[in-house]
Design a protein around this motif. Structure first.
Motif, PDB file in Angstrom:
ATOM      1  N   ASP A   1       0.852  -1.187   0.000  1.00 25.17           N
ATOM      2  CA  ASP A   1       0.000   0.000   0.000  1.00 25.17           C
ATOM      3  C   ASP A   1       0.891   1.242   0.000  1.00 25.17           C
ATOM      4  N   PRO A   2       0.814   2.094  -1.037  1.00 30.94           N
ATOM      5  CA  PRO A   2       1.660   3.292  -1.076  1.00 30.94           C
ATOM      6  C   PRO A   2       1.502   4.184   0.146  1.00 30.94           C
ATOM      7  N   ALA A   3       0.321   4.187   0.751  1.00 33.76           N
ATOM      8  CA  ALA A   3       0.084   5.038   1.916  1.00 33.76           C
ATOM      9  C   ALA A   3       0.931   4.627   3.114  1.00 33.76           C
ATOM     10  N   LYS A   4       1.438   3.390   3.102  1.00 32.30           N
ATOM     11  CA  LYS A   4       2.216   2.888   4.232  1.00 32.30           C
ATOM     12  C   LYS A   4       3.721   2.975   4.000  1.00 32.30           C
ATOM     13  N   VAL A   5       4.132   3.572   2.885  1.00 28.96           N
ATOM     14  CA  VAL A   5       5.555   3.679   2.578  1.00 28.96           C
ATOM     15  C   VAL A   5       6.105   4.983   3.165  1.00 28.96           C
ATOM     16  N   PRO A   6       7.058   4.920   4.092  1.00 31.00           N
ATOM     17  CA  PRO A   6       7.650   6.153   4.640  1.00 31.00           C
ATOM     18  C   PRO A   6       8.449   6.898   3.570  1.00 31.00           C
ATOM     19  N   ILE A   7       8.363   8.213   3.598  1.00 34.04           N
ATOM     20  CA  ILE A   7       9.193   9.071   2.754  1.00 34.04           C
ATOM     21  C   ILE A   7      10.023   9.943   3.694  1.00 34.04           C
ATOM     22  N   ASP A   8      11.288   9.598   3.861  1.00 24.61           N
ATOM     23  CA  ASP A   8      12.174  10.292   4.783  1.00 24.61           C
ATOM     24  C   ASP A   8      12.970  11.367   4.042  1.00 24.61           C
ATOM     25  N   THR A   9      13.111  12.520   4.662  1.00 28.74           N
ATOM     26  CA  THR A   9      13.854  13.621   4.059  1.00 28.74           C
ATOM     27  C   THR A   9      15.129  13.910   4.848  1.00 28.74           C
ATOM     28  N   ASN A  10      16.013  14.680   4.239  1.00 29.84           N
ATOM     29  CA  ASN A  10      17.266  15.091   4.870  1.00 29.84           C
ATOM     30  C   ASN A  10      18.127  13.892   5.276  1.00 29.84           C
TER      31      ASN A  10
END
Length: 219
Positions: free
Chosen positions: A93-102
């Protein structure tokens, strides 16, 4: 003396043969096969019908293997599009994929294959087992998310990207997109379609915004 030289030569030859055999085996197991599509457009259902006329089939190429397939397109000679289908993530599920920055990505060494080496957009993939059931998206400290968006079966962002990496959920980076010449305006989408999980990346040299989503057929 001659016998020692002969033995040394044999050892060197065997070492070279073993080295070559190892990498041939690795390439056969984990390497990509290159294809062109002058008479068709792969993954065409992911595009809006009106957008297909803007894609030159002679500029479409693919790198395929059992675990995943990568296709690249040029839209209206202004947008570079990469579509990456990862077989094992079909239920993610794309909604459960973390997108981490920095995230610090300058010292990442994947020890794999670099696709389009020397191009302003390089894709690097680690040799070895690929994604199984999880994914984490990392953006480096030079990248910036300007706008985020999501729908019933997709999620993504628009911003400027220097490097974007993909982890297997266990802290190991398995693939990375590296924009070697400049930070690029980028749209990134994760999409769960009926036939699998896709990552879609759209770049251009000039800012463009979320309006580019209209060329995709996301449901």
């Amino acid at each position: 003396m001659n016998k020692k030289i002969t033995v040394a030569v044999v050892v060197v030859v065997l070492a070279v043969v073993a080295f070559v055999a190892y990498y041939v085996t690795i390439d056969r197991k984990y390497g990509y096969h290159f294809s062109m599509f002058p008479h068709s457009i792969p993954c065409s259902p992911l595009f809006a019908p009106s957008a297909l006329n803007g894609i030159d089939p002679y500029l479409v190429s693919g790198r395929t293997r059992k675990t995943d397939q990568i296709y690249t397109y040029v839209y209206k000679h202004a947008y570079y599009i990469l579509i990456w289908r990862i077989n094992a993530l079909k239920n993610l599920d794309p909604a459960k994929v973390p997108i981490d920055t920095n995230v610090y990505l300058d010292n990442v060494e994947l020890r794999g294959v670099i696709l389009d080496a020397g191009d302003p957009r390089e894709s690097e993939v680690r040799y070895g087992p690929f994604f199984k059931d999880s994914l984490v998206v990392d953006l480096d400290e030079y990248s910036k998310v300007s706008e985020s968006f999501e729908g019933p079966s997709y999620r993504g962002f628009y911003g400027t990207v220097s490097k974007i990496a993909f982890e297997n959920g266990k802290g190991q980076i398995l693939a990375m997109e590296n924009y070697t010449q400049q930070i690029m305006p980028t749209l990134f989408v994760m999409y769960k379609a009926h036939d699998g999980f896709y990552m879609i990346i759209i770049n251009s040299k000039k800012p463009f915004g979320l309006g580019i989503l209209k060329i995709l057929n996301l449901k």
